[in-house]
Design an enzyme around this catalytic site. Structure first.
Site, mmCIF file in Angstrom:
data_model
loop_
_atom_site.group_PDB
_atom_site.id
_atom_site.type_symbol
_atom_site.label_atom_id
_atom_site.label_comp_id
_atom_site.label_asym_id
_atom_site.label_seq_id
_atom_site.Cartn_x
_atom_site.Cartn_y
_atom_site.Cartn_z
ATOM 1 N N GLU A 96 14.148 -3.188 0.185
ATOM 2 C CA GLU A 96 14.357 -2.273 -0.937
ATOM 3 C C GLU A 96 15.131 -1.045 -0.448
ATOM 4 O O GLU A 96 14.629 -0.332 0.421
ATOM 5 C CB GLU A 96 13.012 -1.840 -1.535
ATOM 6 C CG GLU A 96 12.284 -2.972 -2.210
ATOM 7 C CD GLU A 96 10.891 -2.608 -2.700
ATOM 8 O OE1 GLU A 96 10.333 -3.383 -3.495
ATOM 9 O OE2 GLU A 96 10.359 -1.548 -2.271
ATOM 10 N N GLY A 118 -6.111 -10.361 -10.368
ATOM 11 C CA GLY A 118 -6.940 -9.295 -9.845
ATOM 12 C C GLY A 118 -7.042 -8.187 -10.875
ATOM 13 O O GLY A 118 -6.888 -8.422 -12.077
ATOM 14 N N ARG A 146 -6.978 -17.090 -6.829
ATOM 15 C CA ARG A 146 -7.757 -17.664 -5.730
ATOM 16 C C ARG A 146 -9.197 -17.894 -6.165
ATOM 17 O O ARG A 146 -9.802 -18.909 -5.833
ATOM 18 C CB ARG A 146 -7.689 -16.726 -4.525
ATOM 19 C CG ARG A 146 -8.414 -17.223 -3.288
ATOM 20 C CD ARG A 146 -8.150 -16.294 -2.136
ATOM 21 N NE ARG A 146 -8.408 -14.903 -2.483
ATOM 22 C CZ ARG A 146 -8.129 -13.875 -1.690
ATOM 23 N NH1 ARG A 146 -7.554 -14.090 -0.525
ATOM 24 N NH2 ARG A 146 -8.412 -12.642 -2.065
ATOM 25 N N HIS A 154 11.211 -0.420 -7.660
ATOM 26 C CA HIS A 154 9.793 -0.307 -7.290
ATOM 27 C C HIS A 154 9.169 0.944 -7.909
ATOM 28 O O HIS A 154 8.621 1.810 -7.202
ATOM 29 C CB HIS A 154 9.647 -0.289 -5.770
ATOM 30 C CG HIS A 154 8.292 -0.773 -5.313
ATOM 31 N ND1 HIS A 154 8.089 -1.382 -4.097
ATOM 32 C CD2 HIS A 154 7.069 -0.730 -5.907
ATOM 33 C CE1 HIS A 154 6.805 -1.697 -3.958
ATOM 34 N NE2 HIS A 154 6.169 -1.305 -5.043
ATOM 35 N N ILE A 155 9.211 0.996 -9.231
ATOM 36 C CA ILE A 155 8.721 2.172 -9.949
ATOM 37 C C ILE A 155 7.496 1.842 -10.803
ATOM 38 O O ILE A 155 7.177 2.553 -11.751
ATOM 39 C CB ILE A 155 9.829 2.785 -10.834
ATOM 40 C CG1 ILE A 155 10.459 1.721 -11.755
ATOM 41 C CG2 ILE A 155 10.895 3.440 -9.965
ATOM 42 C CD1 ILE A 155 11.464 2.273 -12.742
ATOM 43 N N GLY A 156 6.795 0.763 -10.440
ATOM 44 C CA GLY A 156 5.664 0.311 -11.237
ATOM 45 C C GLY A 156 4.623 1.376 -11.520
ATOM 46 O O GLY A 156 4.150 1.511 -12.641
ATOM 47 N N ARG A 210 5.227 -7.994 -4.521
ATOM 48 C CA ARG A 210 6.044 -7.681 -3.362
ATOM 49 C C ARG A 210 7.251 -8.615 -3.356
ATOM 50 O O ARG A 210 7.153 -9.774 -3.775
ATOM 51 C CB ARG A 210 5.268 -7.855 -2.043
ATOM 52 C CG ARG A 210 4.206 -6.801 -1.793
ATOM 53 C CD ARG A 210 4.822 -5.447 -1.476
ATOM 54 N NE ARG A 210 3.819 -4.469 -1.047
ATOM 55 C CZ ARG A 210 3.175 -3.645 -1.842
ATOM 56 N NH1 ARG A 210 3.390 -3.713 -3.155
ATOM 57 N NH2 ARG A 210 2.310 -2.771 -1.365
#
Length: 326
Positions: A271, A158, A180, A290-292, A242
């Site tokens: 988390e 994506g 997809r 989870h600090i993207g 995720r």
């Protein structure tokens, strides 16, 4: 002067609340009401609330809350993912929902590259050794992996996946992707990407596998024991999507048994993980909290976007980020 509408938010400050230094962004369009104050004065505030602004950690959004907000018209959620929302329930109340896709693409793609580089170059272990009081000398025969000209398999091409491909091209990586929907030939050519209609083919050929899919029932445990077996024993798995997309127990086993070489995760489920979770003591793993897209620039843009979306929806203006129920 017309009174600004009220927007309900979870809470202010701390590790999970809305940052105090972003409140001025909201106050340009809304009067802020936090859950604690709302709970104490429901009769006064319930009829006034027209918007619910969801930061990363949100209040319990269930039927009870929705029933208590008779004039709630819009819900603006931060981030691209909406797996935390019961869209069918919300739609049944006639409430519009928006998200913020695209705002964090670059910072999240940067994080994916960071994890890949850190794992390949033994950055975390190297820092531990360099800073340890027990270290007397360095092992100069301890080596990592090259990124340049290695094969990167991207699962989920994506907008974020494509940003990663653009960065990987600069490292002269061979890029495989499974998605997809196939990208156009022009888009593939721009980054030198090869489409793999079969995910197994990608897993078998990649030195690094990066997972960038949206969490759906179809992608839950997308990477499990069988998929890990298809990967090279020298391969590294990176997840910035995720936590539920990967079977975490199977991953811990694969790392400890040498089925794959390493893993780098910015997301887990839950988390944080329980402190006794086998992933935390697995071999060759990096886990970050989870600090993207956790940069000030990106988070400010997200705050601006949720406020703009909510304000525009209330005014009946077109909003491209409307989320539709499945």
């Amino acid at each position: 002067m017309e009174e600004l509408p009220y927007a309900l938010m979870s809470h202010s400050g701390g590790s999970r609340g809305f940052p105090k230094n972003y409140e001025t962004i909201v106050k340009k369009h809304f009067q802020i009401l936090y859950m604690e104050e709302y709970s104490k004065n429901k009769n006064v505030y319930a009829p006034k609330i027209q918007a619910l602004l969801l930061w990363w950690h949100l209040p319990i959004l269930d039927k009870q809350l929705l029933d208590s907000l008779p004039n709630l018209k819009v819900i603006a959620s931060s981030g691209a993912g909406v797996d935390h929302l019961d869209l069918k329930l919300i739609k049944s109340y006639g409430i519009l929902v928006s998200n913020t896709p695209g705002v964090g693409n670059d910072s999240t793609a940067d994080m994916g590259m960071t994890l890949m580089l850190a794992s390949a170059k033994n950055v975390v272990k190297g820092n531990t050794i360099s800073c340890s009081s027990d270290t007397k000398e360095f092992d100069f025969n301890w080596v990592g992996d090259d990124i340049t000209e290695a094969t990167l398999g991207i699962i989920g091409m994506g907008s974020i996946g494509y940003c990663i491909a653009q960065r990987a091209k600069a490292f002269r990586m061979r890029i495989l992707y499974h998605n997809r929907n196939r990208r156009t030939l022009e888009e593939e050519a721009a980054v030198g990407a090869e489409y793999c209609s079969n995910m197994t083919d990608l897993l078998q050929r990649s030195d690094f596998v990066m997972v960038v899919v949206t969490l759906t029932p179809e992608t839950h445990n997308l990477i499990g024991k069988e998929e890990l077996q298809f990967m090279k024993p020298t391969a590294t798995l990176i997840n910035i999507s995720r936590g539920q997309v990967i079977d975490q127990d199977a991953l811990a086993e694969a790392l400890n048994k040498g089925i794959i070489k390493a893993a780098a995760l910015d997301v887990t489920h839950p988390e944080p993980l329980p402190r006794n979770h086998p992933l935390l003591t697995a071999k060759n793993i990096i886990v970050t909290p989870h600090i993207g897209n956790a940069t000030d620039k990106t988070r400010r843009r997200v705050a601006e976007k949720i406020v703009q979306n909510a304000s525009a929806m209330l005014k009946g203006l077109p909003v491209k980020d409307i989320v539709t129920a499945p």
